[in-house]
Design an enzyme around this catalytic site. Structure first.
Site, mmCIF file in Angstrom:
data_model
loop_
_atom_site.group_PDB
_atom_site.id
_atom_site.type_symbol
_atom_site.label_atom_id
_atom_site.label_comp_id
_atom_site.label_asym_id
_atom_site.label_seq_id
_atom_site.Cartn_x
_atom_site.Cartn_y
_atom_site.Cartn_z
ATOM 1 N N ARG A 89 29.586 26.843 32.534
ATOM 2 C CA ARG A 89 28.158 26.863 32.196
ATOM 3 C C ARG A 89 27.783 25.698 31.276
ATOM 4 O O ARG A 89 26.640 25.257 31.254
ATOM 5 C CB ARG A 89 27.795 28.224 31.575
ATOM 6 C CG ARG A 89 28.572 28.578 30.349
ATOM 7 C CD ARG A 89 28.550 30.070 30.022
ATOM 8 N NE ARG A 89 29.452 30.840 30.869
ATOM 9 C CZ ARG A 89 29.542 32.171 30.859
ATOM 10 N NH1 ARG A 89 28.798 32.885 30.046
ATOM 11 N NH2 ARG A 89 30.380 32.789 31.651
ATOM 12 N N LYS A 117 44.000 30.558 28.822
ATOM 13 C CA LYS A 117 44.154 31.637 29.804
ATOM 14 C C LYS A 117 45.588 32.138 29.813
ATOM 15 O O LYS A 117 46.508 31.399 29.465
ATOM 16 C CB LYS A 117 43.845 31.092 31.218
ATOM 17 C CG LYS A 117 42.381 30.845 31.501
ATOM 18 C CD LYS A 117 42.205 30.300 32.913
ATOM 19 C CE LYS A 117 40.748 30.040 33.237
ATOM 20 N NZ LYS A 117 39.916 31.238 33.297
HETATM 21 N N1 BES Z 1 36.826 29.253 36.095
HETATM 22 C C1 BES Z 1 36.660 30.469 35.407
HETATM 23 C C2 BES Z 1 36.149 31.594 36.296
HETATM 24 C C3 BES Z 1 37.127 32.172 37.271
HETATM 25 C C4 BES Z 1 38.100 33.037 36.856
HETATM 26 C C5 BES Z 1 37.012 31.878 38.599
HETATM 27 C C6 BES Z 1 38.962 33.590 37.777
HETATM 28 C C7 BES Z 1 37.854 32.450 39.525
HETATM 29 C C8 BES Z 1 38.837 33.290 39.108
HETATM 30 C C9 BES Z 1 35.660 30.313 34.271
HETATM 31 O O1 BES Z 1 35.632 29.089 33.667
HETATM 32 C C10 BES Z 1 36.020 31.327 33.236
HETATM 33 O O2 BES Z 1 37.105 31.264 32.743
HETATM 34 N N2 BES Z 1 35.102 32.229 32.962
HETATM 35 C C11 BES Z 1 35.347 33.275 32.030
HETATM 36 C C12 BES Z 1 34.085 33.514 31.260
HETATM 37 C C13 BES Z 1 34.243 34.489 30.129
HETATM 38 C C14 BES Z 1 35.107 33.907 29.053
HETATM 39 C C15 BES Z 1 32.882 34.816 29.614
HETATM 40 C C16 BES Z 1 35.737 34.531 32.810
HETATM 41 O O3 BES Z 1 35.145 34.800 33.839
HETATM 42 O O4 BES Z 1 36.669 35.208 32.369
HETATM 43 ZN ZN ZN Z 2 37.087 28.867 32.111
#
Ligand code: BES
Ligand code: ZN
Ligand code: ZN
Length: 517
Positions: A368, A294
């Site tokens: 997931r 990230k």
């Molecule tokens: N934990 C994150 C989701 C998230 C992001 C929650 C920001 C709250 C605030 C999750 O694991 C994630 O990173 N999801 C990705 C999925 C994508 C790569 C398909 C997302 O939402 O960007």
């Molecule tokens: Zn994630």
């Protein structure tokens, strides 16, 4: 910790110096309810200056009033028709905040003034307790110098501020008049306290950072918290997780130096023949994104990626402490998502517990992957229903912001029950779409499924469609995406912290458990 004490109207001398007085407009008359001292001159003076009960909604604290100038009064304006339990929660939180900022240690509230017109006084007392205790919570575990009542201008770093705990709000007396049924009120206070304690504990666990709340520590904290309840806690370590063919949970954990855990909480308060309700929660103690790392801005917030799991643990604690006559199971897959040398790489294929294969094209879509194993396991238990909570997608935050939790289910009966439960808890949910098109977008090239969508948009729905692949077709299921509501919910609700974990959906899940059992 604030105590709420239920008492019959006692003699004035036994009551604390501070009185909470509700001010409402009935017809064209402004009434003060709950005052055992004459504050008519104060009201008259306020009216003279054009102030109404509406101007008192945030509270007005008056010192040294009454005949002997020996009482403090907190005036709180309320509407004539305070009918919703949520109004009571908010008024209680306002009271709590005013008392705290005025450094009151004990105060008296004449509850009838507020709950007049509520048929169910138990529910009203419960809501009052929830609002008070949820607003009272402070999290200063990791501050060496505790602040006084969170007041900014009164940092206790100053020498000579020895008062400290003497100015903390300690007790709120709920004084009842002859008409009220003390047993009903006490019952409501007891239930409210159990729920608020569960939510506040979830907030503390959620706020605890990744180094101090690893999967192992989360499991230990669960075992500790369950002591003295009828909850049975079982914790699977990495070897067991592997043996149980939880390829997703294991795959996500590989880049981390700390081991994953799978936490199982069982509560049997109902008949043996009754199917349990199953709650599943994403317990990512830190989500760096893994190899698909990230950006660094706000990455520290990813300590909150465990909030779904934490809130499931605390739902189970609440169910056990309430001694509900139901059967319930909580399942929390817990791991870090880190980019260590053994980490799962984009393109890797993992095998879920139910045998389905998944190509990992983005290691940041890890929630997931740990949930697919937990949902498969949950389905094997043949429960009455499965509810999962997860900080799953940034897309849900885009869609709903930090007000509503997104709920995904194709089952109309479940949908209705979720709405019913949320109506009682007062937590905001919003039903979101999930259909075959969302599933098509998740089909894999080299494996059965891909962990990210082949199209842009509807990211929260495609994630839900992915999860659905791991739930038994005949088991009622709803997925709750709490990415926007799990933490930092802003100032929309005065009994929720602006910053930090919210403990969202615990109260709704407890209601759902009651409905399904
Ligand atoms: N934990 C994150 C989701 C998230 C992001 C929650 C920001 C709250 C605030 C999750 O694991 C994630 O990173 N999801 C990705 C999925 C994508 C790569 C398909 C997302 O939402 O960007
Ligand atoms: Zn994630
Ligand atoms: Zn995540």
């Amino acid at each position: 910790m604030v105590h709420i004490e239920v008492a019959r109207a006692a003699s004035k001398t036994h009551l604390p110096k501070t009185l909470v007085v509700f001010v409402r407009k009935t017809g064209n008359k402004t009434e003060a309810i709950g005052a055992d001292l004459d504050i008519a001159p104060v009201l008259a003076s306020l009216e003279e200056d054009g102030l109404t009960h509406r101007d008192l909604k945030k509270g007005l604290f008056l010192r040294s009033v009454g005949e002997g100038h020996d009482r403090n009064v907190l005036l709180v304006g309320i509407d004539e028709k305070t009918k919703e339990l949520e109004d009571i929660r908010k008024v209680a939180a306002t009271i709590c905040q005013c008392l705290k900022s005025n450094k009151v240690r004990e105060a008296t509230v004449v509850l009838e003034g507020l709950i007049k017109g509520f048929k169910d006084t138990t529910a009203a007392a419960q809501a009052f307790t929830e609002g008070t205790l949820l607003a009272a919570r402070e999290f200063e575990t990791y501050k060496t110098k505790k602040s006084e009542n969170n007041s900014d201008e009164n940092s206790s770093t100053k020498k000579g501020s020895a008062k400290k705990d003497s100015t903390k709000l300690e007790k709120v007396w709920l004084v009842l008049d002859k008409r009220s049924n003390a047993a009903n009120i006490t019952k409501g206070v007891d239930v409210g306290r159990i729920l608020a304690d569960a939510v506040n504990f979830a907030r503390d666990l959620g706020d605890t950072p990744g180094n101090l709340m690893t999967p192992e520590k989360l499991a230990d904290a669960t075992v500790d918290a369950a002591k003295g309840t009828k909850l049975k806690v079982t914790v699977w370590d990495k070897a067991r997780i592997k043996k149980e063919r939880m390829g997703g949970l294991l795959g996500v954990s590989l880049g981390s130096a700390v081991d994953p855990r799978f936490i199982i909480l069982e509560y049997n308060g109902g008949a043996k023949s009754k199917k349990p309700v199953c709650f599943v929660g994403k317990g990512l103690t830190f989500d760096s994104g893994g190899i698909s790392i990230k950006p660094s801005a706000a990455m520290e917030e990813m300590k909150f990626d465990k909030c779904g799991g934490v809130n499931v643990i605390c739902t189970m604690l609440a169910i056990a402490r309430l001694k509900l006559k139901i059967n319930a199971i909580g399942l929390v897959p817990s791991t870090e998502n880190m980019p260590g040398p053994l980490a799962t790489k984009p393109g890797d294929i993992l095998v879920a517990r139910n045998g389905k294969t998944v190509e990992i094209d983005n290691t940041d879509a890890e929630g997931r992957l740990i949930l697919m194993d937990a949902l498969s396991y949950a389905s094997e238990l043949k429960p009455a229903a499965i509810f999962d909570a997860a900080t799953l997608t940034g897309a849900c935050v885009v869609a709903l912001g930090n007000t509503h939790t997104g709920v995904f289910t194709r089952d109309h009966k479940v949908r209705k029950k979720v709405s019913e439960a949320a109506d009682v808890s007062g937590e905001w949910v919003w039903h979101m779409p999930i259909c075959d098109h969302h599933l098509s977008d998740m089909k894999g090239t080299y494996a059965d499924l891909n962990n990210i969508s082949s199209t842009r948009g509807a990211g929260a729905s495609t994630a839900a469609a992915f999860l659905e692949q791991f739930v038994d077709k005949d088991t009622p299921w709803a997925h709750f995406d709490i990415a926007g509501t799990g933490w930092h919910v802003g100032s929309r609700l005065n009994y929720c912290p602006k910053k930090g974990a919210s403990g969202v959906m615990i109260r709704t899940f407890v209601e759902l458990a009651k409905i399904y059992s």
